[in-house]
Design a protein around this motif. Sequence first.
Motif, PDB file in Angstrom:
ATOM      1  N   UNK A   1       5.017   2.565  -4.357  1.00 25.65           N
ATOM      2  CA  UNK A   1       3.686   3.180  -4.373  1.00 25.65           C
ATOM      3  C   UNK A   1       2.710   2.452  -3.457  1.00 25.65           C
ATOM      4  N   UNK A   2       2.629   1.128  -3.614  1.00 31.72           N
ATOM      5  CA  UNK A   2       1.620   0.396  -2.858  1.00 31.72           C
ATOM      6  C   UNK A   2       1.976   0.275  -1.380  1.00 31.72           C
ATOM      7  N   UNK A   3       3.238   0.543  -1.025  1.00 32.87           N
ATOM      8  CA  UNK A   3       3.672   0.371   0.361  1.00 32.87           C
ATOM      9  C   UNK A   3       3.796   1.679   1.129  1.00 32.87           C
ATOM     10  N   UNK A   4       3.827   2.814   0.444  1.00 32.18           N
ATOM     11  CA  UNK A   4       4.094   4.095   1.110  1.00 32.18           C
ATOM     12  C   UNK A   4       3.050   4.414   2.171  1.00 32.18           C
ATOM     13  N   UNK A   5       1.769   4.259   1.834  1.00 29.25           N
ATOM     14  CA  UNK A   5       0.722   4.557   2.803  1.00 29.25           C
ATOM     15  C   UNK A   5       0.797   3.660   4.023  1.00 29.25           C
ATOM     16  N   UNK A   6       1.052   2.386   3.799  1.00 27.50           N
ATOM     17  CA  UNK A   6       1.180   1.451   4.911  1.00 27.50           C
ATOM     18  C   UNK A   6       2.428   1.744   5.737  1.00 27.50           C
ATOM     19  N   UNK A   7       3.501   2.185   5.082  1.00 27.34           N
ATOM     20  CA  UNK A   7       4.730   2.521   5.807  1.00 27.34           C
ATOM     21  C   UNK A   7       4.489   3.670   6.777  1.00 27.34           C
ATOM     22  N   UNK A   8       3.675   4.638   6.383  1.00 25.89           N
ATOM     23  CA  UNK A   8       3.361   5.762   7.270  1.00 25.89           C
ATOM     24  C   UNK A   8       2.504   5.297   8.440  1.00 25.89           C
ATOM     25  N   UNK A   9       1.454   4.517   8.143  1.00 24.28           N
ATOM     26  CA  UNK A   9       0.516   4.095   9.186  1.00 24.28           C
ATOM     27  C   UNK A   9       1.129   3.038  10.104  1.00 24.28           C
ATOM     28  N   UNK A  10       1.765   2.029   9.520  1.00 21.63           N
ATOM     29  CA  UNK A  10       2.345   0.962  10.330  1.00 21.63           C
ATOM     30  C   UNK A  10       3.727   1.340  10.844  1.00 21.63           C
ATOM     31  N   UNK A  11       4.572   1.908   9.962  1.00 28.26           N
ATOM     32  CA  UNK A  11       5.939   2.224  10.365  1.00 28.26           C
ATOM     33  C   UNK A  11       6.017   3.310  11.418  1.00 28.26           C
ATOM     34  N   UNK A  12       5.144   4.319  11.322  1.00 26.05           N
ATOM     35  CA  UNK A  12       5.197   5.423  12.284  1.00 26.05           C
ATOM     36  C   UNK A  12       4.240   5.220  13.450  1.00 26.05           C
ATOM     37  N   UNK A  13       3.016   4.762  13.154  1.00 23.16           N
ATOM     38  CA  UNK A  13       1.987   4.700  14.180  1.00 23.16           C
ATOM     39  C   UNK A  13       1.847   3.318  14.809  1.00 23.16           C
ATOM     40  N   UNK A  14       2.495   2.294  14.206  1.00 27.11           N
ATOM     41  CA  UNK A  14       2.378   0.904  14.667  1.00 27.11           C
ATOM     42  C   UNK A  14       0.919   0.433  14.664  1.00 27.11           C
ATOM     43  N   UNK A  15       0.181   0.878  13.649  1.00 27.30           N
ATOM     44  CA  UNK A  15      -1.195   0.435  13.450  1.00 27.30           C
ATOM     45  C   UNK A  15      -1.203  -0.557  12.285  1.00 27.30           C
ATOM     46  N   UNK A  16      -1.636  -1.777  12.527  1.00 24.08           N
ATOM     47  CA  UNK A  16      -1.708  -2.791  11.477  1.00 24.08           C
ATOM     48  C   UNK A  16      -3.030  -2.613  10.740  1.00 24.08           C
ATOM     49  N   UNK A  17      -2.974  -1.960   9.602  1.00 22.44           N
ATOM     50  CA  UNK A  17      -4.177  -1.624   8.843  1.00 22.44           C
ATOM     51  C   UNK A  17      -4.438  -2.683   7.770  1.00 22.44           C
ATOM     52  N   UNK A  18      -5.277  -3.663   8.082  1.00 18.86           N
ATOM     53  CA  UNK A  18      -5.599  -4.713   7.119  1.00 18.86           C
ATOM     54  C   UNK A  18      -6.561  -4.230   6.038  1.00 18.86           C
ATOM     55  N   UNK A  19      -7.037  -2.989   6.165  1.00 16.65           N
ATOM     56  CA  UNK A  19      -7.896  -2.405   5.127  1.00 16.65           C
ATOM     57  C   UNK A  19      -7.087  -1.564   4.144  1.00 16.65           C
ATOM     58  N   UNK A  20      -5.766  -1.667   4.202  1.00 14.40           N
ATOM     59  CA  UNK A  20      -4.915  -0.876   3.305  1.00 14.40           C
ATOM     60  C   UNK A  20      -5.245  -1.142   1.836  1.00 14.40           C
ATOM     61  N   UNK A  21      -5.433  -2.398   1.481  1.00 12.77           N
ATOM     62  CA  UNK A  21      -5.770  -2.733   0.096  1.00 12.77           C
ATOM     63  C   UNK A  21      -7.097  -2.132  -0.329  1.00 12.77           C
ATOM     64  N   UNK A  22      -8.054  -2.085   0.606  1.00 18.16           N
ATOM     65  CA  UNK A  22      -9.359  -1.503   0.276  1.00 18.16           C
ATOM     66  C   UNK A  22      -9.263   0.014   0.129  1.00 18.16           C
ATOM     67  N   UNK A  23      -8.356   0.650   0.852  1.00 11.42           N
ATOM     68  CA  UNK A  23      -8.129   2.078   0.649  1.00 11.42           C
ATOM     69  C   UNK A  23      -7.596   2.325  -0.763  1.00 11.42           C
ATOM     70  N   UNK A  24      -6.705   1.438  -1.220  1.00  9.74           N
ATOM     71  CA  UNK A  24      -6.224   1.541  -2.599  1.00  9.74           C
ATOM     72  C   UNK A  24      -7.352   1.327  -3.594  1.00  9.74           C
ATOM     73  N   UNK A  25      -8.186   0.330  -3.314  1.00 10.96           N
ATOM     74  CA  UNK A  25      -9.332   0.055  -4.191  1.00 10.96           C
ATOM     75  C   UNK A  25     -10.238   1.277  -4.293  1.00 10.96           C
ATOM     76  N   UNK A  26     -10.483   1.942  -3.182  1.00  5.65           N
ATOM     77  CA  UNK A  26     -11.342   3.131  -3.206  1.00  5.65           C
ATOM     78  C   UNK A  26     -10.688   4.271  -3.974  1.00  5.65           C
ATOM     79  N   UNK A  27      -9.363   4.353  -3.913  1.00  2.65           N
ATOM     80  CA  UNK A  27      -8.669   5.348  -4.720  1.00  2.65           C
ATOM     81  C   UNK A  27      -8.859   5.103  -6.204  1.00  2.65           C
TER      82      UNK A  27
END
Length: 288
Positions: free
Chosen positions: A20-46
């Motif tokens: 669960x906590x890795x799926x969003x990052x897997x899409x953004x980083x795994x597919x787009x090669x974007x290192x999103x250090x705000x991933x945790x904050x996106x979860x917090x906002x959810x």
Amino acid sequence: MDLSFVILVEMLYAIATLVLISAGLAVVFGMMKVINLAHGEFMMMGGYATITAVNLGVNIFVAMLVIAPLTVGLIGLVVERLVIRHLYGRLVDTMLATWGLSLFFIGLATMIFGNTTTGISTPIPGFAVGNYQINGYNFFIIVVSVLLVLGLFAILRGSRAGLIARGTMQRSDIAAALGYSPERIYMATFFCGSALSGLAGAVLAPLVGLVPTSGGAYIAKAFITVIAGGPALVAGLISSATSFGVVSQIFTFAISPVMGEVALLVAAVVLLRLMPQGITGRFFRGKL
């Protein structure tokens, strides 16, 4: 027998949580090669979107599964349009920009919600198995994670949109030559990754006390899981989450929860030392 069942459920829950906590990052980083250090904050906002919706009288499952992902997805869409789209291919700049965004979101959440712990009750009660008590909500998290993995696989492998997205991430020039807009596809992919992050934060919100800095508790595990999984998105997510979830729970039951967390980090270091390209770079090449 009862203890074996409890251990099995807890292992599945640990694996499901990592997925669960890795799926969003897997899409953004795994597919787009974007290192999103705000991933945790996106979860917090959810999580905050879920709590706010529930406090306004919305059904908790609607809040978790619909409102939170859409809210965070739209926030991700704004972030992509204003910031990320200018930084594709510039990893260091992207890291700095998303780190700044994480600080911004923490400050914004603190202004709106305060710095006190808040939360909601789990909608599914626990039950007894012999002399042991199991949280019934754990089964909901397991089901959501299974459906999420199946959905990702079905979309990326079996749908036209998934094929176009995968092709664009590999050769954007060819996609443009075929009449597709790489810019719109990047935008849609980032929206989906952000929505998955919001979904994770929403589903986990009933289990944790939420504060604006809660995202920091997830970002390290998410990156470890995605990087250790390797280049294949779905297969890597499943294999790394399973490996780390099992190791963590074995040490948790044998020693303590703290040693379970330590064992997870040690396992990640050892795995990446032995397999620098990740699990799927070694064993599941060519898999999705």
